[in-house]
Design a protein around this motif. Sequence first.
Motif, mmCIF file in Angstrom:
data_model
loop_
_atom_site.group_PDB
_atom_site.id
_atom_site.type_symbol
_atom_site.label_atom_id
_atom_site.label_comp_id
_atom_site.label_asym_id
_atom_site.label_seq_id
_atom_site.Cartn_x
_atom_site.Cartn_y
_atom_site.Cartn_z
ATOM 1 N N ASN A 1 0.828 -1.207 0.000
ATOM 2 C CA ASN A 1 0.000 0.000 0.000
ATOM 3 C C ASN A 1 0.859 1.254 0.000
ATOM 4 O O ASN A 1 0.504 2.261 -0.619
ATOM 5 C CB ASN A 1 -0.937 -0.005 1.215
ATOM 6 C CG ASN A 1 -1.960 -1.111 1.140
ATOM 7 O OD1 ASN A 1 -2.456 -1.431 0.064
ATOM 8 N ND2 ASN A 1 -2.275 -1.717 2.272
ATOM 9 N N PHE B 1 -1.568 0.022 -6.225
ATOM 10 C CA PHE B 1 -2.855 0.064 -6.926
ATOM 11 C C PHE B 1 -2.882 1.109 -8.036
ATOM 12 O O PHE B 1 -3.776 1.100 -8.880
ATOM 13 C CB PHE B 1 -3.978 0.363 -5.924
ATOM 14 C CG PHE B 1 -3.712 1.588 -5.087
ATOM 15 C CD1 PHE B 1 -3.982 2.850 -5.566
ATOM 16 C CD2 PHE B 1 -3.169 1.453 -3.821
ATOM 17 C CE1 PHE B 1 -3.733 3.982 -4.797
ATOM 18 C CE2 PHE B 1 -2.919 2.580 -3.036
ATOM 19 C CZ PHE B 1 -3.193 3.846 -3.534
ATOM 20 N N THR C 1 -8.275 -8.291 -6.777
ATOM 21 C CA THR C 1 -9.668 -8.107 -6.377
ATOM 22 C C THR C 1 -10.500 -9.365 -6.593
ATOM 23 O O THR C 1 -11.681 -9.400 -6.265
ATOM 24 C CB THR C 1 -10.296 -6.937 -7.153
ATOM 25 O OG1 THR C 1 -10.067 -7.121 -8.553
ATOM 26 C CG2 THR C 1 -9.678 -5.613 -6.727
ATOM 27 N N MET D 1 -3.107 -9.367 0.337
ATOM 28 C CA MET D 1 -4.331 -8.881 0.975
ATOM 29 C C MET D 1 -5.517 -9.682 0.452
ATOM 30 O O MET D 1 -5.474 -10.207 -0.666
ATOM 31 C CB MET D 1 -4.555 -7.397 0.653
ATOM 32 C CG MET D 1 -3.849 -6.450 1.587
ATOM 33 S SD MET D 1 -4.633 -4.809 1.697
ATOM 34 C CE MET D 1 -4.774 -4.340 -0.014
ATOM 35 N N PRO E 1 -9.340 -10.193 -1.173
ATOM 36 C CA PRO E 1 -10.110 -9.391 -2.130
ATOM 37 C C PRO E 1 -10.997 -8.418 -1.368
ATOM 38 O O PRO E 1 -11.437 -8.703 -0.255
ATOM 39 C CB PRO E 1 -10.938 -10.438 -2.887
ATOM 40 C CG PRO E 1 -11.000 -11.608 -1.971
ATOM 41 C CD PRO E 1 -9.730 -11.606 -1.185
ATOM 42 N N TYR E 2 -11.261 -7.245 -1.971
ATOM 43 C CA TYR E 2 -11.936 -6.215 -1.187
ATOM 44 C C TYR E 2 -13.035 -5.458 -1.929
ATOM 45 O O TYR E 2 -13.795 -4.723 -1.305
ATOM 46 C CB TYR E 2 -10.912 -5.196 -0.661
ATOM 47 C CG TYR E 2 -10.038 -4.590 -1.730
ATOM 48 C CD1 TYR E 2 -10.450 -3.470 -2.446
ATOM 49 C CD2 TYR E 2 -8.802 -5.146 -2.024
ATOM 50 C CE1 TYR E 2 -9.645 -2.917 -3.434
ATOM 51 C CE2 TYR E 2 -7.992 -4.600 -3.005
ATOM 52 C CZ TYR E 2 -8.412 -3.492 -3.705
ATOM 53 O OH TYR E 2 -7.622 -2.960 -4.693
ATOM 54 N N MET E 3 -13.154 -5.635 -3.232
ATOM 55 C CA MET E 3 -14.240 -4.944 -3.935
ATOM 56 C C MET E 3 -15.597 -5.461 -3.472
ATOM 57 O O MET E 3 -16.502 -4.713 -3.147
ATOM 58 C CB MET E 3 -14.092 -5.124 -5.443
ATOM 59 C CG MET E 3 -12.927 -4.365 -6.050
ATOM 60 S SD MET E 3 -13.116 -2.569 -5.912
ATOM 61 C CE MET E 3 -14.493 -2.288 -7.009
ATOM 62 N N LYS F 1 -16.891 -7.623 -0.398
ATOM 63 C CA LYS F 1 -16.359 -8.056 0.897
ATOM 64 C C LYS F 1 -16.655 -9.544 1.099
ATOM 65 O O LYS F 1 -17.815 -9.953 1.211
ATOM 66 C CB LYS F 1 -16.961 -7.238 2.040
ATOM 67 C CG LYS F 1 -16.868 -5.721 1.858
ATOM 68 C CD LYS F 1 -15.455 -5.239 1.593
ATOM 69 C CE LYS F 1 -15.406 -3.727 1.432
ATOM 70 N NZ LYS F 1 -14.137 -3.253 0.882
ATOM 71 N N GLN G 1 -1.929 -10.777 4.599
ATOM 72 C CA GLN G 1 -1.940 -9.395 5.071
ATOM 73 C C GLN G 1 -3.323 -9.077 5.620
ATOM 74 O O GLN G 1 -4.273 -8.876 4.879
ATOM 75 C CB GLN G 1 -1.557 -8.422 3.953
ATOM 76 C CG GLN G 1 -1.428 -6.979 4.431
ATOM 77 C CD GLN G 1 -0.971 -6.029 3.340
ATOM 78 O OE1 GLN G 1 -0.866 -6.402 2.169
ATOM 79 N NE2 GLN G 1 -0.693 -4.796 3.708
ATOM 80 N N ALA H 1 -7.028 -0.834 5.475
ATOM 81 C CA ALA H 1 -6.703 -0.562 4.074
ATOM 82 C C ALA H 1 -7.738 -1.117 3.111
ATOM 83 O O ALA H 1 -8.009 -0.513 2.073
ATOM 84 C CB ALA H 1 -5.324 -1.131 3.739
ATOM 85 N N CYS H 2 -8.319 -2.276 3.441
ATOM 86 C CA CYS H 2 -9.198 -2.922 2.459
ATOM 87 C C CYS H 2 -10.618 -3.163 2.958
ATOM 88 O O CYS H 2 -11.477 -3.606 2.186
ATOM 89 C CB CYS H 2 -8.585 -4.246 2.001
ATOM 90 S SG CYS H 2 -8.521 -5.528 3.274
ATOM 91 N N VAL I 1 -11.640 -5.438 5.007
ATOM 92 C CA VAL I 1 -11.919 -6.853 5.241
ATOM 93 C C VAL I 1 -11.068 -7.337 6.413
ATOM 94 O O VAL I 1 -9.845 -7.216 6.382
ATOM 95 C CB VAL I 1 -11.605 -7.714 4.005
ATOM 96 C CG1 VAL I 1 -11.839 -9.197 4.295
ATOM 97 C CG2 VAL I 1 -12.440 -7.266 2.817
#
Length: 309
Positions: A49, A54, A85, A108, A110-112, A114, A138, A143-144, A146
């Motif tokens: 990050n 990104f 993602t 990390m 996926p975060y788009m 949840k 992570q 940050a995400c 989740v």
Amino acid sequence: MRKEERLKGVCPILPTPYDENGAVDCESLRREVRFLLRAGVKGIALFGNASEAFALTPGEKELIAATVAEENAGRVPLVFGAGGTGTEPAVENSRWAQAQGAELLMIMPPYMIKPDAQRIYEYYAEIARNVEIPIMIQDAPGACGVTIPLETILRLADTFENICYVKAEAPPTFQKAKKILEASKGRLTVFGGLNGTFFYEELCVGVSGTMPAGEFPEVMVQVYDRFVSGDKKGAQQLFYRYLPFIRLGSIPGGMAMAVHKEVLRRGGIIRTAKVRNPYIPADEGLLKVLDNTLEELELMALSEENGVF
């Protein structure tokens, strides 16, 4: 780093420097690598990050990976951020990172969309099946958005031999780190994150290192070295002396990246403090606070030996 070895110590996230036109600045990138190596770090992390990963194109990532690998010349392990993602892009990114010479993957969730615990498990499981190198989960809800359940982390570690690290970034980081270490009974190596804002407390619960931003590596190296040598009081005093400065690198609102880069720019390590959208350049108020926190502190990044552009 041999397969049976575990990474320990300070492994900063490498900021991505840009020139006056906003392009990746390879000369500054090389200076950053030399600076971190001179500070005594035990690893260098790319595409986190704090690297603005990104906001980088695939071509820029190729350029950065090649430049850093050449400048590092195998001196310390390289950690690549390589999630996605969704499962398919994350697997592709992880395979690419392994091919580029990464010795450890920092992933990390996926975060788009949840994910629930089962979707998180399946995501990491598929990555683990497709690479041979170690994986660091992570856990960075700030940050995400989740949070990875402890039970899911343990299930993954019990099932896949190469899932053997966790970067604990759920504040206060030392609490989650302690739970992971106790529950995994040595199976997992835990690093602290969140720019090292709880590094001393993390060391007290047994973390193996930290992965902060890249403008104060020698401070964290000294804190770590003092602690592991038995000088816990000295480690605490040094850490708390620098803590007001360290906190600025994790402020919310998108300006933390500008703090990291401003210090490196002032020391002549990088050419500009430019950041990419959606990060925000530091305003006058933040720069004044930065000046105040640095008044009585010494930083290797600001020493004359770094040279200037």
